[in-house]
Design a protein around this motif. Structure first.
Motif, mmCIF file in Angstrom:
data_model
loop_
_atom_site.group_PDB
_atom_site.id
_atom_site.type_symbol
_atom_site.label_atom_id
_atom_site.label_comp_id
_atom_site.label_asym_id
_atom_site.label_seq_id
_atom_site.Cartn_x
_atom_site.Cartn_y
_atom_site.Cartn_z
ATOM 1 N N PRO A 133 -1.191 7.633 -2.229
ATOM 2 C CA PRO A 133 -0.903 7.717 -0.643
ATOM 3 C C PRO A 133 -1.029 9.238 -0.098
ATOM 4 C CG PRO A 133 0.857 6.712 -2.120
ATOM 5 C CD PRO A 133 -0.269 7.178 -2.860
ATOM 6 N N ASN A 191 -3.862 10.803 -0.307
ATOM 7 C CA ASN A 191 -5.202 10.838 0.015
ATOM 8 C C ASN A 191 -5.989 11.910 -0.935
ATOM 9 O OD1 ASN A 191 -5.062 9.068 2.416
ATOM 10 N ND2 ASN A 191 -3.673 10.889 3.091
ATOM 11 N N PRO A 206 0.885 -1.256 0.124
ATOM 12 C CA PRO A 206 -0.106 -0.146 -0.034
ATOM 13 C C PRO A 206 0.961 1.226 -0.092
ATOM 14 C CG PRO A 206 -1.026 -1.557 1.465
ATOM 15 C CD PRO A 206 0.327 -2.164 0.833
ATOM 16 N N ASP A 207 1.922 1.195 0.521
ATOM 17 C CA ASP A 207 2.931 2.607 0.499
ATOM 18 C C ASP A 207 3.745 2.561 -0.645
ATOM 19 O OD1 ASP A 207 4.889 0.547 0.873
ATOM 20 O OD2 ASP A 207 5.505 1.087 2.874
ATOM 21 N N SER A 247 -9.681 5.732 1.749
ATOM 22 C CA SER A 247 -8.326 6.525 1.662
ATOM 23 C C SER A 247 -7.628 5.775 2.372
ATOM 24 C CB SER A 247 -8.469 7.784 1.519
ATOM 25 O OG SER A 247 -8.872 8.219 2.819
ATOM 26 N N PRO A 248 -5.941 5.964 2.442
ATOM 27 C CA PRO A 248 -4.913 5.379 3.365
ATOM 28 C C PRO A 248 -5.320 5.866 4.781
ATOM 29 C CG PRO A 248 -4.097 5.892 1.355
ATOM 30 C CD PRO A 248 -5.406 6.396 1.207
ATOM 31 N N ALA A 306 -3.049 -2.604 5.694
ATOM 32 C CA ALA A 306 -3.121 -1.465 5.047
ATOM 33 C C ALA A 306 -1.740 -0.309 5.500
ATOM 34 C CB ALA A 306 -4.134 -0.682 5.738
ATOM 35 N N ASN A 307 -0.964 -0.806 6.547
ATOM 36 C CA ASN A 307 0.194 0.081 6.813
ATOM 37 C C ASN A 307 1.367 -0.571 6.309
ATOM 38 O OD1 ASN A 307 0.242 -2.317 8.541
ATOM 39 N ND2 ASN A 307 0.646 -1.124 10.402
#
Length: 379
Positions: free
Chosen positions: A345, A347, A118-119, A300-301, A166-167
């Motif tokens: 990332p 948002n 995700p990042d 969103s993240p 997610a992180n």
């Protein structure tokens, strides 16, 4: 005669007073009728979401590549040529203004089973062979590789449903054993300690079919989607918690969609059979409806915004998350049915990929609608 004259004067004075009051504060309203496909944003200043720009990605990204997501705030990546898990392809990066892509240097060819963190910093690649399946991490910054695990396939074990938290701190993957029924295991890889732990799934019975894995950010809770044999192969979502060397199931509910998301380590969101978007809090067992008639969604993240679609509409909406409520639901794009939605990332931008709305001239049953990929920049 005098009284009648006085009455007439009073009536005339009242009429003049009313007319002067009406004319003292004139109100006007301007209606603008657009003669093109462009929508004016002059009246959007009070709206929380405004579309600043829309970029259409090159056709090859939409119809010939496999989009993986965002690698930074202004760059997306896709694989090309990796049509099967045994055939490798290249990774390409498309940066602003999203016109020409370039092969990512230092990265070798990858399989079709490649999952972007995700990042946007790593990809996890699954490479099967006749004897074993290898999982490895590849840095998109310098191309360095790190092996996560090596699973023997001699006893008919298969690695499935690789996913990130997610992180980007954990990777989960299922290992299904077709010989020893009921010995399915969940592996959790910790990016910090660079170690992988194996957990037995307690609650999976003969005939159940596992479908997906979704880890919480603490790596201690997991959402599993599966088809329950004892419930007529209905799709259910189960909440599992790490307990020693096992994953113990603590909550289960029939669901209607494929998308699930953790809001934090205790609360998660899913689509019910009634197409409502539910939030469940495992601390107190409270179940709440936050949206209705939802087809698909993506948070969103930072979990402050949501992009979603509803049934019977070719419209993508964006809303603001406030507690258990979704506020300021704004339509941001019309014309496609997204099958993938990715927030960047920062948002601030949403990447959509899906089928174009069928044109009235497209009547032949052999015609298949083409895919379209676009980036919606919000302000």
């Amino acid at each position: 005669m005098g009284n009648r004259y006085v009455v007439m004067l009073l009536v005339l004075s009242l009429v003049v007073l009313l007319l002067s009051g009406c004319s003292s504060e004139p109100k006007t309203e301007t209606v603008v009728i657009a003669d093109s496909n462009e929508v004016s944003s002059t009246d959007q200043s009070s709206r929380p979401f405004q579309v600043q720009k829309i970029y259409r990605l090159p056709d090859r990204f939409a119809n010939r590549g496999e989009l993986l997501g965002w690698s930074s705030g202004e760059a997306v990546i896709a694989s090309f040529g990796a049509m099967t898990i045994l055939k490798r392809g290249t990774l390409e990066r498309l940066t602003y203004p999203y016109e020409q892509s370039k092969v990512i240097s230092g990265i070798g060819k990858v399989t079709s089973n490649t999952i972007l963190s995700p990042d946007g910093k790593y990809i996890c690649e699954v490479s099967p062979s006749s004897l074993e399946t290898t999982l490895k991490l590849i840095s998109l910054q310098d191309g360095k590789e790190r092996e996560i695990d090596r699973i023997s396939t001699r006893n008919e074990s298969y690695v499935q449903y690789v996913s990130w938290s997610a992180n980007s701190s954990y990777i989960g993957y299922l290992v299904e054993n077709l010989v020893d029924n009921g010995a399915d295991s969940l592996y959790i890889y910790d990016m910090g300690s660079q170690t992988s732990s194996k957990y037995q799934l307690k609650g999976i019975v003969k005939g159940d079919t596992l479908l997906s894995v979704n880890l919480a950010n603490d790596g201690r809770s997991v959402l599993l989607q599966l088809l329950r044999a004892k419930q007529g192969q209905n799709k259910v979502l189960t909440l599992g918690k790490v307990s020693g060397k096992n994953i113990e199931f603590q909550y289960e509910r029939q669901i209607g969609g494929d998308s699930v998301a953790w809001m934090n380590n205790d609360q998660f969101v899913f689509l019910g059979k009634d197409s409502s978007l539910y939030e469940y809090d495992q601390r107190n067992g409270e179940l709440s409806v936050i949206l209705e008639k939802v087809l698909d969604f993506e948070f969103s993240p930072d979990r402050k915004n949501i992009a979603y679609t509803v049934y019977d509409q070719n419209i993508t909406y964006v809303g603001k998350v406030q507690g258990r409520n979704i506020l300021y639901n704004e339509p941001v794009y019309r014309g496609i049915v997204p099958k993938h939605m990715y927030w960047n990332p920062n948002n601030k931008s949403v990447l959509l990929q899906g089928q174009k709305k069928l044109d009235s001239l497209q009547t032949s049953p052999t015609d298949s609608p083409s895919e379209e990929s676009l980036i919606i920049v919000l302000k």
